[in-house]
Scaffold this motif. Structure first.
Motif, mmCIF file in Angstrom:
data_model
loop_
_atom_site.group_PDB
_atom_site.id
_atom_site.type_symbol
_atom_site.label_atom_id
_atom_site.label_comp_id
_atom_site.label_asym_id
_atom_site.label_seq_id
_atom_site.Cartn_x
_atom_site.Cartn_y
_atom_site.Cartn_z
ATOM 1 N N ALA A 34 -121.347 7.954 104.531
ATOM 2 C CA ALA A 34 -121.131 8.912 103.448
ATOM 3 C C ALA A 34 -120.824 10.312 103.963
ATOM 4 O O ALA A 34 -120.086 11.062 103.318
ATOM 5 N N VAL A 35 -121.372 10.647 105.115
ATOM 6 C CA VAL A 35 -121.200 12.005 105.644
ATOM 7 C C VAL A 35 -119.739 12.310 105.977
ATOM 8 O O VAL A 35 -119.179 13.302 105.474
ATOM 9 N N PRO A 36 -119.044 11.511 106.807
ATOM 10 C CA PRO A 36 -117.637 11.828 107.083
ATOM 11 C C PRO A 36 -116.729 11.658 105.871
ATOM 12 O O PRO A 36 -115.728 12.374 105.745
ATOM 13 N N VAL A 37 -117.092 10.720 104.970
ATOM 14 C CA VAL A 37 -116.279 10.555 103.762
ATOM 15 C C VAL A 37 -116.329 11.828 102.929
ATOM 16 O O VAL A 37 -115.308 12.290 102.399
ATOM 17 N N ARG A 38 -117.509 12.405 102.800
ATOM 18 C CA ARG A 38 -117.630 13.677 102.066
ATOM 19 C C ARG A 38 -116.836 14.769 102.769
ATOM 20 O O ARG A 38 -116.165 15.594 102.128
ATOM 21 N N GLY A 39 -116.896 14.777 104.101
ATOM 22 C CA GLY A 39 -116.169 15.791 104.842
ATOM 23 C C GLY A 39 -114.669 15.678 104.673
ATOM 24 O O GLY A 39 -113.961 16.691 104.606
ATOM 25 N N LEU A 40 -114.165 14.459 104.583
ATOM 26 C CA LEU A 40 -112.726 14.246 104.476
ATOM 27 C C LEU A 40 -112.214 14.350 103.042
ATOM 28 O O LEU A 40 -111.150 14.919 102.785
ATOM 29 N N ALA A 41 -112.963 13.769 102.101
ATOM 30 C CA ALA A 41 -112.487 13.713 100.715
ATOM 31 C C ALA A 41 -113.071 14.802 99.835
ATOM 32 O O ALA A 41 -112.580 15.026 98.720
ATOM 33 N N GLY A 42 -114.106 15.477 100.306
ATOM 34 C CA GLY A 42 -114.766 16.463 99.456
ATOM 35 C C GLY A 42 -115.628 15.770 98.408
ATOM 36 O O GLY A 42 -115.864 14.570 98.465
ATOM 37 N N ALA A 43 -116.087 16.527 97.437
ATOM 38 C CA ALA A 43 -116.939 15.975 96.376
ATOM 39 C C ALA A 43 -116.084 15.288 95.326
ATOM 40 O O ALA A 43 -115.906 15.774 94.203
ATOM 41 N N ASP A 44 -115.548 14.133 95.694
ATOM 42 C CA ASP A 44 -114.642 13.395 94.811
ATOM 43 C C ASP A 44 -115.412 12.289 94.096
ATOM 44 O O ASP A 44 -115.995 11.411 94.739
ATOM 45 N N ASP A 45 -115.403 12.304 92.771
ATOM 46 C CA ASP A 45 -116.176 11.342 91.989
ATOM 47 C C ASP A 45 -115.691 9.909 92.191
ATOM 48 O O ASP A 45 -116.493 8.974 92.311
ATOM 49 N N GLN A 46 -114.386 9.710 92.220
ATOM 50 C CA GLN A 46 -113.846 8.363 92.368
ATOM 51 C C GLN A 46 -114.183 7.780 93.737
ATOM 52 O O GLN A 46 -114.527 6.602 93.860
ATOM 53 N N THR A 47 -114.093 8.612 94.768
ATOM 54 C CA THR A 47 -114.443 8.159 96.117
ATOM 55 C C THR A 47 -115.911 7.761 96.184
ATOM 56 O O THR A 47 -116.272 6.737 96.770
ATOM 57 N N ALA A 48 -116.769 8.574 95.574
ATOM 58 C CA ALA A 48 -118.201 8.272 95.556
ATOM 59 C C ALA A 48 -118.470 6.960 94.842
ATOM 60 O O ALA A 48 -119.241 6.111 95.319
ATOM 61 N N SER A 49 -117.827 6.760 93.708
ATOM 62 C CA SER A 49 -118.022 5.531 92.944
ATOM 63 C C SER A 49 -117.531 4.312 93.708
ATOM 64 O O SER A 49 -118.172 3.261 93.716
ATOM 65 N N ASP A 50 -116.390 4.455 94.371
ATOM 66 C CA ASP A 50 -115.833 3.331 95.133
ATOM 67 C C ASP A 50 -116.745 2.941 96.293
ATOM 68 O O ASP A 50 -116.990 1.746 96.537
ATOM 69 N N LEU A 51 -117.258 3.924 97.005
ATOM 70 C CA LEU A 51 -118.110 3.618 98.157
ATOM 71 C C LEU A 51 -119.444 3.033 97.717
ATOM 72 O O LEU A 51 -119.921 2.042 98.288
ATOM 73 N N LEU A 52 -120.046 3.620 96.699
ATOM 74 C CA LEU A 52 -121.338 3.120 96.234
ATOM 75 C C LEU A 52 -121.200 1.737 95.585
ATOM 76 O O LEU A 52 -122.072 0.886 95.726
ATOM 77 N N GLY A 53 -120.096 1.528 94.885
ATOM 78 C CA GLY A 53 -119.884 0.224 94.267
ATOM 79 C C GLY A 53 -119.526 -0.852 95.273
ATOM 80 O O GLY A 53 -120.006 -1.978 95.193
ATOM 81 N N GLY A 54 -118.679 -0.488 96.253
ATOM 82 C CA GLY A 54 -118.204 -1.478 97.208
ATOM 83 C C GLY A 54 -119.176 -1.775 98.331
ATOM 84 O O GLY A 54 -119.458 -2.941 98.633
ATOM 85 N N LEU A 55 -119.729 -0.744 98.947
ATOM 86 C CA LEU A 55 -120.621 -0.960 100.086
ATOM 87 C C LEU A 55 -122.074 -1.099 99.665
ATOM 88 O O LEU A 55 -122.776 -1.998 100.134
ATOM 89 N N ALA A 56 -122.524 -0.224 98.761
ATOM 90 C CA ALA A 56 -123.943 -0.243 98.388
ATOM 91 C C ALA A 56 -124.270 -1.415 97.467
ATOM 92 O O ALA A 56 -125.044 -2.307 97.815
ATOM 93 N N LEU A 57 -123.677 -1.433 96.281
ATOM 94 C CA LEU A 57 -124.082 -2.416 95.282
ATOM 95 C C LEU A 57 -123.537 -3.809 95.549
ATOM 96 O O LEU A 57 -124.232 -4.805 95.326
#
Length: 239
Positions: A34-57
């Protein structure tokens, strides 16, 4: 219905050094990613949802459920040490219920907490995405723990079957095949997350009422049947 001694033994088995390392690997990977993704994409809601949905859940939560659910009883049945528990004056459904509570607690701690941390890192809980996926992880933890505890009770290959379910059905078919989504714990928990988020970032193919009923039904039936299977085990000299 809850026995402290059984709980203590189960916690000790699940949180031993080797299993604790395995349990902590995926949550650590999620947070670190999550740390480098935030650094590269910024606080992007869609990116957060995709990562949490795909990797976490879709991946982390069911795999942790496999480890905790099957590990709560499977090894004891395999090596015969379950005889120690069965010889004690503790009702067998009580043993199952206690182990379920422990498996749920372990799954929640190792899945929901890192999901929230990763979500907060990714977008600071914008649009309630971090909280929504955390709630989904909590809800899914209950159903997964019950399912995989049952699997550990009925099969000596519970971990293999559990991983096949987690990685093939939930992560692959549950995400890609429309018909399979209705029978996916992931989609049921997403329905709860969708209600929490209240936006378009988190969606599910299953309605909230249907998802709630199915989550409760699967948890209750899996727990009941696991109790029945453990009840059917007999000790030498019981006959």
């Amino acid at each position: 219905m809850y026995d402290p001694t059984v709980a203590r033994l189960t916690y000790r088995a699940l949180l031993g050094r080797r299993r604790a390392l395995i349990l902590g690997a995926l949550p650590l990977l999620l947070v670190v990613r999550a740390v480098p993704v935030r650094g590269l994409a910024g606080a992007d809601d869609q990116t957060a949802s995709d990562l949490l949905g795909g990797l976490a859940l879709a991946t982390m939560v069911p795999i942790i459920g496999v480890i905790a659910g099957t590990g709560a009883i499977g090894p004891e049945i395999d090596d015969g040490s379950v005889v120690y528990l069965l010889s004690k004056p503790v009702k067998r459904p009580t043993i199952i219920f206690t182990k379920l509570i422990v498996a749920i607690a372990v799954t929640m701690v190792f899945s929901a907490l890192p999901t929230f941390i990763a979500g907060f890192i990714l977008n600071g809980n914008g649009q309630q995405i971090a909280v929504a996926y955390t709630v989904a992880a909590l809800v899914a933890s209950i159903a997964y723990a019950a399912l995989f505890l049952l699997l550990g009770t009925v099969s000596r290959h519970a971990v293999v079957f559990g991983l096949v379910y987690a990685l093939v059905w939930e992560a692959l078919f549950g995400s890609l095949v429309p018909g399979a989504r209705t029978l996916s714990v992931q989609q049921w928990s997403l329905a709860v997350a969708e209600k929490v988020a209240g936006g378009e970032m988190v969606t599910s193919d299953v309605g909230l009422t249907t998802a709630t009923v199915l989550l409760a039904l699967v948890t209750v039936l899996a727990t009941w049947y696991a109790g029945q299977k453990l009840r059917s085990l007999t000790l030498a000299g019981e006959e």
